[in-house]
Each structure stands twice: as C-alpha cells, then as structure tokens.
Design a protein around this motif. Structure first.
Motif, short mmCIF file in Angstrom:
data_model
loop_
_atom_site.label_atom_id
_atom_site.label_comp_id
_atom_site.label_asym_id
_atom_site.label_seq_id
_atom_site.Cartn_x
_atom_site.Cartn_y
_atom_site.Cartn_z
N ALA A 66 -1.95 -2.19 -9.07
CA ALA A 66 -1.27 -2.97 -8.04
C ALA A 66 -0.69 -4.24 -8.64
O ALA A 66 -1.28 -4.85 -9.53
CB ALA A 66 -2.27 -3.33 -6.95
N PRO A 85 0.81 -1.23 0.00
CA PRO A 85 0.00 0.00 0.00
C PRO A 85 0.84 1.28 0.00
O PRO A 85 0.45 2.27 -0.63
CB PRO A 85 -0.82 -0.11 1.29
N MET A 89 -4.07 -2.32 -1.15
CA MET A 89 -3.58 -1.43 -2.22
C MET A 89 -4.75 -0.73 -2.89
O MET A 89 -4.63 0.42 -3.32
CB MET A 89 -2.76 -2.24 -3.23
#
Lengths: 347, 405
Positions: free
Chosen positions: B109, B89, B126
């Motif tokens: 991601a 993240p 994410m």
C-alpha cells in the motif's frame, strides 16, 4: 591521469620553432589514419596527434579567412550540412554556418523552437527524420549530456557535437587550443587556469581533456558547489582560491555561471561571486605579465570578468577565439566529410 | 494416494546449507511429505536439478507474468507506484486478484496519498483489502513528522514499512552517483551520503516507533554499516538489494547506457564490494529484482531524460547463483534471501519447503548456460543492464500451489 593517452611526440614544443613547423605534414599518419573517427563527439576519445592534426588543418583556413574579399573554397560543394540546435546558440551556430558556407556546402539551420520537438517528437525520431533528408553532416547542440552520441548512433552521416549538456563541446576546446598555440607558440608546459562554473560547463571538460592531452598544466578553480567530484582523476589541479591559482599562469580562461542548468543555490549572489572569482586588474596582475585572457562567451561583464579586462587589446584573446572557431569548424567539416567525398586515402 | 511426486532432485530445506537428495510429495495445493514419495502418484523427475522454494520478489513495479515465470518467481510484492497509485482499498484489492491463480501478487500500500509524502493513505482499509506492507514508493518521505506517524500506525497494524532510502534534498535531480564516471560524462550526480542520511533518519524513527522497517535497496558501504549496527542493537529492521548493485558499478553507465540508469544509481566499485560483503555476513536479508520494465519510449532517450529502472525478473536467479558459485553464500542461504526472508518480512506462509506449506516450487538446472539478450526477453520490456552477459542457471519447471505451470 587516466583515459587520456600519453603523448607520442614528447618533444613537441621545441623552442625557436613555431608549432606548425614542429608538425610538418609528414609527422602525422597518412590518409584517414590521421583522424580515423566517423564523428566528433568529444575530446576524451581522441589521441593527442588527432587533436594536433585538426589544429594543423585549421591553419590553412585561418589564412583563407584573412585573405580578403573572396574567402571561399568549394570542396564541400553539393553537400548538405544540417545544424540541428536543440538549445539556443548565437556564436556557435553562426560559426558552424559560416564554416560550412565558406567551404561551399549547403547549410540548413534547424532551431528546436520551430521544430516538431515542441510537438512531442522524440529525439530519435527527429534524428531519423534528419537522416532521411540525406544530410552529409549533422551538427548538433542539445541540453542533455549524451544526446549527441545517441543521435550519432542512429544516423548514417558524420555527427559533430556542438555542445551536449554538461558533457563536451569539442570544437570550442579545439579553437581554444588553436588560439593558445598561435599566441604562445606551444601548449606543452603552459599553465592554464580554468575558472568558473566547472560543474555545469561542457567547455571546461573539453578544455581540460584537450589541454592535458597536449601537455599543459591545468588548474581548475570553482566555488565548492560548482566543482565536479573526482576531476583530479583527469589530471586537473584543483584550487578553491582563485588568487592562488593565478600565480604564474600563462592563460586564464573564464566561464560564465550556467544558471539555466542550476537547480537551487550554488552561490549566494553574483556580487559575492565576482568578489571571489571575478577576473579584474588586481587579479590578472598575479598571473604572468603576458598572461592571456580567454572566455568562450557569452560573457557576463561584472560577474565573472571585468569589462576593462575583457576589452584589453593585448591580453584578451576573446575575439580571436571567435575567429579561430570558424577555422577549426571548417577543418572539422572538411576532415569528417572526406570519406563521403572520396578524398584519396580517406574513402 | 494421488498427487505428484518430485523425485531424484536435490531439495533446498530450511536451515540447511546444501540441497539434500530426497523426494517430495505434493497433495492438492500443499507439500504433504518431505522425504517420502507416494506409491501411486504422477512423477516429476528432478534428477540433476535443485528443487527450491519459488522466489518471492519483494518490490516489483509491474505484474509481468511471463518474466516472473521465466525467472522462477511465484509471488511478488507489487510497489504502489502504479497508474493510478495504489493508495485506496479498491486498487489494492484488484491488484491482489490480478495474478491468480498461477501467480500471486501481494500488493504494497502507498504510505501517503498519491505517494506525495504529505497525507497518510487509508492503510488499515488497504490491509483488509490485501496489502501486506506499506511502501514509500520510488521516493522517500521528506517530512520526518509524516514518516514517524506512518511508522507508528504501521507498528500498531503489524505491517512492515518498505522505504526508499535517498534523501530527496541531497539526491535532487541527480541521475548518477558522485565519481569519475559522472564527471567525465557531465551527468548531474549526488553524494552517496544521500542514502546513509536517509537510513540514519529512518533508523531513529524505527527505534522510536517500534515499526518493522525494510530498506528496499541499500547500496552503499556507509548505509550498510548503519544497518549492521542497528541490527546488532536489536532493531526490527531488514534490508535488500538487487543483483545490479551487487555486480555492476557506476562505470556501467559509461557511453550513456540508459539501461544502467537505476534508482538509487549504480555506486562506486568500493561500495559494490561492500554490498557483496554485506551479503556474505548476513547484513542483507533480501535479494530482489526491482523489476521495472521500461520500453524504448522511456529508455531510448538522452541519459538524464530516460526513466530509471531495469527489467530484472528474468535475470534475478541466474545472477544470484553467482554468489553461490563464487563462495559468498551457500545454496541454502541464497533461498533464504530469495524466498524465506521476503515471506517472513511480509508475514506470508510461504518461501520454504516444509510439510503443509503451499507447494510453490521451482526446479532449477543451476549450471545451464544462457545469454542475457535485451532483444529476446519475455519481459514486458528488455531494459536489462546485463545485456549480452553469459550466465548460468535456468528454471526448468515452476509449480504454483501444487500446479505445474
């Protein structure tokens, strides 16, 4: 067949005439028009009379090399030739070194193993370094296709390709052509079988282009996984069965398996490979009675060729190929340095 | 009233083939009126220009603002193939903020940790950090079990899965596609079936998982046939292509031109023509640049040692306009491929000109001639396979969120 132009000399292999007679000097364009290239990067870019011109020029060096103790000519005296070999080689490196020295040049060998290539220097930087040392010709071998052309675009002097990846090895094809010319009297109309790891072989490519350009029938034989896709476009007759390809052959060229370029399995085992593609007495009997056996080396006896065939005095031309190699390379070094040496008609 | 009027231009509106002559009014960050100019406002004269939605570039490898600005790109979906890989993240959040305010990066991601294709990355976290999709990166995921689990997970999170379609086993270490060019040059090559094989598997997994799968670059006739059939069946899939695969075939690799080394590799002329047809018949949904600038240290090398990729952002629009000029598609359709569809795939409220939409606009002179020049590009590096090509179509002004850049 594409890319390779048709012969401007359709009647070149006239019977009862040796090939050198058929190509007296006045049949070639004069001066640098006979070979108007700065570098020798591959056969694919050459016209067939340019190939023939190199072969004709090589004849005098065959004679010199056989002339006894004083095998020397001074025409390249004062010139520096660098043999930059980024990939291991024995015969080609030695052959180029002897060729340069017989012509009087100062020959320097650079082995990648001892060079700054191992320290992370890029190929272009190495090329610029060699260029700054004012070489008069650079002979390059590299494991990557196109690497020699890349270097040639960055240096001022002529560059000779001594083998780049799976792309081309032009001097090998020239020496093979010279060997066939001398043994058979002509190349046009000869049936030549090329058998081995064609996919990875630069020698196979250069030979295909050269022999097709000179009018031979070329049969290409390889295990399915080692046959390049689309090779028919360059005039090859494709066979997967070696026996069938050998019928009526005038010349049989064997190539080794290039294990160093293979990732994964292309054949199950050397034993099975020899069973299907090995050249032994039984197979050679399928070709013409006077068929010539050739191999560019290094040979893997028992894998692609039986020992008794490789050593056969009348049939095997393998050592003669090595001999022609020196002469062809002398011719190439002479021709490509004529401009720098201000030879009349070439400067 | 205040704000900005864009007057006199031809505006590309959703669902319309031709650009229409009308005025626009921008208030703050959004388009406040399509059709009416405000009586008192700053004026932008767009006479002779096309007013189009800013390009949304689905799948770039670098945030390269000067190149994006030149190319009329106002938003880009950034591939996770970064250093470090966007597989957590924090890196995703940082990437999402990096371009603002004048440029918006929408990070994709990494589907698996370190893009290794083995272990699922923290996709949900994410997504909260700003990821708009999940991507397999430059490579495909070999393990079908891993791929199916990722697709199921993304279906539940309503994230598109953006896949690279080249079967790793078939593609191996190949640097070119099977054919005369590769054979002539002695380059290691792979069958174009590596693409159709990868697409076949991922279509089956998409059907089973219900995920939205976007095939980032489909470049072969057989691959496109598979996509076409799957769409007819009603699968939730989409696919894209770059101008390189539309306008160049494998003979662009001749002379060992490393700028033409791409992944997937340039294909045969027959495949190239099939790609053009697929743009015309609507099989292809997205035109993207695949922007991947690489300097000489990665490109000035022997062909098979050079990195694949091209700097495509600057040339995307001008090359795509060829499709309109030669009658393959309409102007309206072009901007569906360049903006509307990428926004729809990534669930963004952008990519079209409508009231209350963010004012991401480009003003284009569609006929302005210029020449692509690798040595004079604004991109981070000039590795374009279109070097020295004369093209037409230039962005005259670019507006992001109501601000002229």
């Amino acid at each position: 067949m594409r890319r390779l132009p048709p012969s401007p000399f359709p009647s070149m292999g006239i019977a009862l005439m040796t090939w050198t007679q058929a190509f007296a000097a006045d049949r070639f364009p004069s001066g640098s028009d006979a070979f108007p290239h700065k570098h020798l990067l591959g056969i694919a870019g050459l016209q067939n009379w340019e190939i023939l011109y190199i072969l004709k020029e090589a004849e005098q060096w065959v004679a010199l090399n056989r002339s006894g103790a004083a095998k020397h000519d001074d025409r390249l005296a004062g010139l520096t030739i660098i043999n930059a070999f980024f990939e291991n080689s024995t015969r080609t490196l030695l052959s180029f070194e002897i060729a340069g020295k017989r012509l009087g040049a100062d020959v320097v060998n650079m082995h990648a193993a001892q060079s700054s290539v191992k320290k992370g220097e890029t190929l272009i930087d190495t090329a610029m370094t060699l260029n700054a040392m004012r070489a008069d010709a650079i002979v390059i071998r590299h494991a990557s296709s196109g690497a020699v052309q890349l270097i040639s675009s960055k240096v001022d002097c002529p560059v000779l390709n001594a083998g780049d990846g799976s792309h081309e090895h032009p001097t090998q094809a020239l020496l093979d052509a010279l060997t066939i010319m001398r043994r058979k009297g002509k190349i046009e109309g000869q049936t030549v079988v090329i058998c081995g790891d064609v996919l990875h072989s630069r020698v196979a490519r250069s030979n295909l282009f050269c022999l097709k350009s000179l009018g031979a029938e070329v049969r290409v034989v390889a295990p399915p996984a080692l046959m390049p896709i689309g090779i028919e476009a360059f005039g090859a007759n494709v066979y997967s069965n070696f026996d069938a390809a050998l019928a009526g052959a005038d010349v049989v060229m064997k190539f080794r398996l290039q294990n160093e370029r293979m990732q994964g399995d292309f054949i199950p085992s050397p034993r099975e490979y020899f069973h299907l593609y090995g050249l032994d007495e039984r197979r050679l009997a399928l070709a013409k009675p006077d068929a010539l056996v050739m191999h560019p080396g290094p040979m893997n006896r028992g894998v692609e060729i039986a020992s008794n065939i490789a050593d056969h005095v009348e049939r095997s031309a393998i050592t003669e190929q090595v001999e022609m190699g020196v002469a062809v390379r002398m011719a190439c070094l002479d021709i490509l340095t004529r401009k720098a040496r201000r030879v009349e008609g070439w400067a | 009233m205040s704000g900005i009027n864009i007057v006199g231009g031809h505006v590309v509106l959703p669902g319309q083939e031709k650009a229409e002559a009308l005025h626009l009014h921008i208030e703050g960050e959004a388009i406040s009126s399509v059709g009416k100019a405000a009586p008192i406002a700053d004026q932008i004269d767009a006479a002779g220009l096309i007013v189009a939605p800013g390009i949304i570039d689905l799948g770039v490898f670098k945030t390269d603002k000067p190149a994006f600005r030149f190319g009329g790109i106002t938003r880009a979906a950034l591939m996770p193939d970064q250093s470090p890989v966007h597989d957590d993240p924090a890196t995703v959040r940082y990437a999402a903020l990096k371009g603002k305010p004048d440029f918006w990066v929408h990070p994709l991601a990494a589907a698996t940790r370190d893009l290794a294709g083995l272990h699922m990355a923290e996709i949900a976290l994410m997504k909260e950090a700003g990821a708009v999709g999940v991507a397999t990166g430059r490579k495909w995921i070999a393990d079908s079990g891993v791929m199916l689990r990722i697709m199921r997970y993304c279906a539940a999170l309503d994230l598109p899965v953006i896949v690279h379609c080249e079967d790793g086993g078939l593609a191996g270490n190949a640097v070119a596609t099977h054919g005369e060019t590769a054979t002539l040059l002695g380059l290691s090559s792979a069958s174009p079936a590596s693409e159709s094989l990868a697409i076949s598997r991922d279509l089956l997994l998409a059907e089973e998982s219900g995920a939205h799968v976007h095939f980032r670059q489909v470049t072969t006739a057989r691959g496109l046939d598979l996509i076409r059939a799957a769409k007819a069946k009603g699968l939730r899939i989409s696919c894209g292509i770059t101008p390189a695969h539309l306008f160049l075939s494998d003979n662009a690799v001749s002379d060992f031109r490393t700028f033409a080394r791409l992944s997937p590799p340039l294909r045969s002329e027959a495949d190239r023509l099939a790609c053009i047809s697929a743009v015309a018949d609507g099989t292809i949904d997205v035109l993207a640049s695949g922007h991947d600038p690489k300097g000489p240290e990665e490109k000035r090398l022997p062909f098979s040692e050079a990195a694949p990729g091209m700097a495509g952002a600057e040339t995307l629009l001008a090359l795509s306009l060829n499709l309109v000029r030669d009658g393959t598609i309409s102007t309206g359709r072009l901007f569906e491929l360049l903006a509307t569809n990428p926004a729809r795939i990534l669930n963004l409220n952008a990519g079209r000109i409508a009231e209350r939409c963010e004012a991401d606009l480009i003003l284009i002179d569609p006929d302005a001639p210029w020449q692509v020049d690798a040595d004079r590009m604004t991109a981070f590096a000039g590795n374009t396979p279109f070097d020295k090509l004369p093209v037409q179509g230039r962005v005259r002004q670019i507006m992001k969120g109501g601000k002229v850049l």
